[in-house]
Design a protein around this motif. Structure first.
Motif, PDB file in Angstrom:
ATOM      1  N   MET A  43      -3.569 -25.682  35.085  1.00  0.00           N
ATOM      2  CA  MET A  43      -4.083 -24.567  35.839  1.00  0.00           C
ATOM      3  C   MET A  43      -3.710 -23.274  35.103  1.00  0.00           C
ATOM      4  SD  MET A  43      -5.545 -23.392  38.610  1.00  0.00           S
ATOM      5  CE  MET A  43      -5.483 -24.317  40.110  1.00  0.00           C
ATOM      6  N   THR A  44      -4.629 -22.335  35.090  1.00  0.00           N
ATOM      7  CA  THR A  44      -4.424 -21.051  34.427  1.00  0.00           C
ATOM      8  C   THR A  44      -4.462 -19.945  35.477  1.00  0.00           C
ATOM      9  OG1 THR A  44      -5.602 -21.975  32.547  1.00  0.00           O
ATOM     10  CG2 THR A  44      -5.239 -19.637  32.524  1.00  0.00           C
ATOM     11  N   ASN A  45      -3.706 -18.883  35.258  1.00  0.00           N
ATOM     12  CA  ASN A  45      -3.704 -17.782  36.212  1.00  0.00           C
ATOM     13  C   ASN A  45      -3.688 -16.437  35.494  1.00  0.00           C
ATOM     14  OD1 ASN A  45      -0.804 -16.502  36.322  1.00  0.00           O
ATOM     15  ND2 ASN A  45      -0.468 -18.703  36.173  1.00  0.00           N
ATOM     16  N   TYR A  46      -4.011 -15.403  36.257  1.00  0.00           N
ATOM     17  CA  TYR A  46      -4.107 -14.040  35.737  1.00  0.00           C
ATOM     18  C   TYR A  46      -3.349 -13.099  36.663  1.00  0.00           C
ATOM     19  CZ  TYR A  46      -6.381  -9.560  34.609  1.00  0.00           C
ATOM     20  OH  TYR A  46      -6.643  -8.270  34.260  1.00  0.00           O
ATOM     21  N   LYS A  47      -2.434 -12.320  36.092  1.00  0.00           N
ATOM     22  CA  LYS A  47      -1.712 -11.328  36.892  1.00  0.00           C
ATOM     23  C   LYS A  47      -1.362 -10.135  36.008  1.00  0.00           C
ATOM     24  CE  LYS A  47       2.245 -10.545  39.865  1.00  0.00           C
ATOM     25  NZ  LYS A  47       3.506 -11.072  40.369  1.00  0.00           N
ATOM     26  N   ASP A  48      -1.678  -8.955  36.479  1.00  0.00           N
ATOM     27  CA  ASP A  48      -1.347  -7.703  35.783  1.00  0.00           C
ATOM     28  C   ASP A  48      -1.817  -7.687  34.334  1.00  0.00           C
ATOM     29  OD1 ASP A  48      -0.132  -6.822  38.136  1.00  0.00           O
ATOM     30  OD2 ASP A  48       1.823  -7.626  37.549  1.00  0.00           O
ATOM     31  N   GLY A  49      -3.001  -8.235  34.069  1.00  0.00           N
ATOM     32  CA  GLY A  49      -3.581  -8.190  32.733  1.00  0.00           C
ATOM     33  C   GLY A  49      -3.173  -9.316  31.810  1.00  0.00           C
ATOM     34  N   VAL A  50      -2.247 -10.186  32.235  1.00  0.00           N
ATOM     35  CA  VAL A  50      -1.773 -11.274  31.375  1.00  0.00           C
ATOM     36  C   VAL A  50      -2.281 -12.611  31.902  1.00  0.00           C
ATOM     37  CG1 VAL A  50       0.259 -12.432  30.414  1.00  0.00           C
ATOM     38  CG2 VAL A  50       0.277  -9.957  30.744  1.00  0.00           C
ATOM     39  N   TYR A  70     -16.216 -20.443  35.354  1.00  0.00           N
ATOM     40  CA  TYR A  70     -15.222 -20.010  34.371  1.00  0.00           C
ATOM     41  C   TYR A  70     -14.150 -19.090  34.960  1.00  0.00           C
ATOM     42  CZ  TYR A  70     -19.016 -21.775  31.559  1.00  0.00           C
ATOM     43  OH  TYR A  70     -19.995 -22.588  31.044  1.00  0.00           O
ATOM     44  N   THR A  71     -14.082 -19.001  36.274  1.00  0.00           N
ATOM     45  CA  THR A  71     -13.133 -18.127  36.938  1.00  0.00           C
ATOM     46  C   THR A  71     -11.771 -18.805  37.070  1.00  0.00           C
ATOM     47  OG1 THR A  71     -14.923 -17.084  38.180  1.00  0.00           O
ATOM     48  CG2 THR A  71     -12.701 -16.785  39.034  1.00  0.00           C
ATOM     49  N   ILE A  72     -10.711 -18.088  36.706  1.00  0.00           N
ATOM     50  CA  ILE A  72      -9.349 -18.607  36.861  1.00  0.00           C
ATOM     51  C   ILE A  72      -8.675 -17.886  38.024  1.00  0.00           C
ATOM     52  CG2 ILE A  72      -9.142 -19.288  34.442  1.00  0.00           C
ATOM     53  CD1 ILE A  72      -7.471 -16.786  33.952  1.00  0.00           C
ATOM     54  N   LYS A  73      -7.609 -18.447  38.523  1.00  0.00           N
ATOM     55  CA  LYS A  73      -6.889 -17.908  39.674  1.00  0.00           C
ATOM     56  C   LYS A  73      -6.374 -16.494  39.383  1.00  0.00           C
ATOM     57  CE  LYS A  73      -3.186 -19.337  42.771  1.00  0.00           C
ATOM     58  NZ  LYS A  73      -2.204 -20.401  43.023  1.00  0.00           N
ATOM     59  N   TYR A 105     -14.486  -7.653  35.918  1.00  0.00           N
ATOM     60  CA  TYR A 105     -15.924  -7.744  35.673  1.00  0.00           C
ATOM     61  C   TYR A 105     -16.298  -9.169  35.273  1.00  0.00           C
ATOM     62  CZ  TYR A 105     -15.973  -2.633  35.561  1.00  0.00           C
ATOM     63  OH  TYR A 105     -15.850  -1.312  35.893  1.00  0.00           O
ATOM     64  N   ASP A 106     -17.501  -9.584  35.653  1.00  0.00           N
ATOM     65  CA  ASP A 106     -17.963 -10.947  35.369  1.00  0.00           C
ATOM     66  C   ASP A 106     -17.890 -11.294  33.890  1.00  0.00           C
ATOM     67  OD1 ASP A 106     -18.428 -11.340  38.051  1.00  0.00           O
ATOM     68  OD2 ASP A 106     -20.616 -11.243  37.906  1.00  0.00           O
ATOM     69  N   ALA A 107     -18.338 -10.402  33.028  1.00  0.00           N
ATOM     70  CA  ALA A 107     -18.335 -10.688  31.588  1.00  0.00           C
ATOM     71  C   ALA A 107     -16.909 -10.821  31.054  1.00  0.00           C
ATOM     72  CB  ALA A 107     -19.085  -9.604  30.824  1.00  0.00           C
ATOM     73  N   GLU A 108     -15.977 -10.057  31.595  1.00  0.00           N
ATOM     74  CA  GLU A 108     -14.575 -10.166  31.170  1.00  0.00           C
ATOM     75  C   GLU A 108     -13.981 -11.497  31.607  1.00  0.00           C
ATOM     76  OE1 GLU A 108     -12.663  -6.656  32.689  1.00  0.00           O
ATOM     77  OE2 GLU A 108     -13.250  -5.481  30.925  1.00  0.00           O
ATOM     78  N   ILE A 109     -14.343 -11.963  32.798  1.00  0.00           N
ATOM     79  CA  ILE A 109     -13.882 -13.267  33.286  1.00  0.00           C
ATOM     80  C   ILE A 109     -14.321 -14.368  32.342  1.00  0.00           C
ATOM     81  CG2 ILE A 109     -14.209 -14.971  35.120  1.00  0.00           C
ATOM     82  CD1 ILE A 109     -14.399 -12.568  37.083  1.00  0.00           C
ATOM     83  N   VAL A 110     -15.574 -14.342  31.964  1.00  0.00           N
ATOM     84  CA  VAL A 110     -16.133 -15.363  31.066  1.00  0.00           C
ATOM     85  C   VAL A 110     -15.514 -15.249  29.676  1.00  0.00           C
ATOM     86  CG1 VAL A 110     -18.250 -16.185  29.978  1.00  0.00           C
ATOM     87  CG2 VAL A 110     -18.266 -15.515  32.383  1.00  0.00           C
ATOM     88  N   ALA A 111     -15.337 -14.033  29.188  1.00  0.00           N
ATOM     89  CA  ALA A 111     -14.758 -13.828  27.852  1.00  0.00           C
ATOM     90  C   ALA A 111     -13.321 -14.332  27.783  1.00  0.00           C
ATOM     91  CB  ALA A 111     -14.823 -12.357  27.465  1.00  0.00           C
ATOM     92  N   VAL A 112     -12.529 -14.077  28.807  1.00  0.00           N
ATOM     93  CA  VAL A 112     -11.150 -14.575  28.847  1.00  0.00           C
ATOM     94  C   VAL A 112     -11.152 -16.087  28.767  1.00  0.00           C
ATOM     95  CG1 VAL A 112      -9.191 -14.916  30.417  1.00  0.00           C
ATOM     96  CG2 VAL A 112     -10.053 -12.623  29.991  1.00  0.00           C
ATOM     97  N   TYR A 113     -12.013 -16.720  29.534  1.00  0.00           N
ATOM     98  CA  TYR A 113     -12.095 -18.188  29.516  1.00  0.00           C
ATOM     99  C   TYR A 113     -12.476 -18.673  28.117  1.00  0.00           C
ATOM    100  CZ  TYR A 113     -12.984 -22.905  31.177  1.00  0.00           C
ATOM    101  OH  TYR A 113     -12.941 -24.255  31.369  1.00  0.00           O
ATOM    102  N   ILE A 125      -8.991 -20.018  26.767  1.00  0.00           N
ATOM    103  CA  ILE A 125      -8.848 -21.340  27.376  1.00  0.00           C
ATOM    104  C   ILE A 125      -9.670 -22.391  26.643  1.00  0.00           C
ATOM    105  CG2 ILE A 125      -9.154 -22.645  29.514  1.00  0.00           C
ATOM    106  CD1 ILE A 125      -8.639 -19.896  30.945  1.00  0.00           C
ATOM    107  N   LYS A 126     -10.987 -22.200  26.591  1.00  0.00           N
ATOM    108  CA  LYS A 126     -11.839 -23.181  25.918  1.00  0.00           C
ATOM    109  C   LYS A 126     -13.103 -22.493  25.407  1.00  0.00           C
ATOM    110  CE  LYS A 126     -14.257 -27.514  26.550  1.00  0.00           C
ATOM    111  NZ  LYS A 126     -14.724 -28.500  27.511  1.00  0.00           N
ATOM    112  N   LYS A 127     -13.361 -22.597  24.120  1.00  0.00           N
ATOM    113  CA  LYS A 127     -14.565 -21.995  23.542  1.00  0.00           C
ATOM    114  C   LYS A 127     -15.789 -22.795  23.970  1.00  0.00           C
ATOM    115  CE  LYS A 127     -12.358 -19.840  19.645  1.00  0.00           C
ATOM    116  NZ  LYS A 127     -12.371 -18.477  20.007  1.00  0.00           N
TER     117      LYS A 127
END
Length: 112
Positions: free
Chosen positions: A1-8, A87-90, A96-104, A108-110
């Motif tokens: 499981m992957t998570n996001y908090k305060d930019g990290v 592609y959304t993580i916790k 923004y939607d594009a940033e969510i996808v780009a982070v993934y 996480i996985k190309k």
């Protein structure tokens, strides 16, 4: 499981816990453990995901429009690769939607 908090972005199951995978600041995804630090892996501008180190620079590898992820280089163009919800993580839901996808994609996985 992957998570996001305060930019990290971390690989733990609880918000803020786990090994750091990278960070997101100002549309740039980096591999550092502190916000704004590390090597730039990619960026997002106006819904287009690019592999450059400066916002808006680099080769376009995908885009997000109306919640649909596509592999085209211009907004709304290309073959559909799924929805943003795929592609959304916790914890990252407010970005923004594009940033969510780009982070993934970059951390996480190309898939683009």
């Amino acid at each position: 499981m992957t998570n996001y908090k305060d930019g990290v972005i971390r690989d733990g199951s609880t918000l803020g816990a786990g090994k750091s995978l990278g960070n997101l600041k100002g549309g740039i995804i980096r591999d550092g453990s502190t916000v704004g630090a590390g090597k730039a892996l990619g960026n997002v501008k106006d819904g287009v995901i690019r592999n450059g180190s400066t916002v808006g620079a680099g080769t376009a590898i995908g885009n997000v429009k109306d919640g649909v992820v596509r592999n085209g280089s211009t907004l709304g163009a290309g073959n559909a690769r799924g929805k943003v919800s795929d592609y959304t993580i916790k914890g990252i839901e407010r970005e923004y939607d594009a940033e969510i996808v780009a982070v993934y994609h970059f951390l996480i996985k190309k898939f683009l």
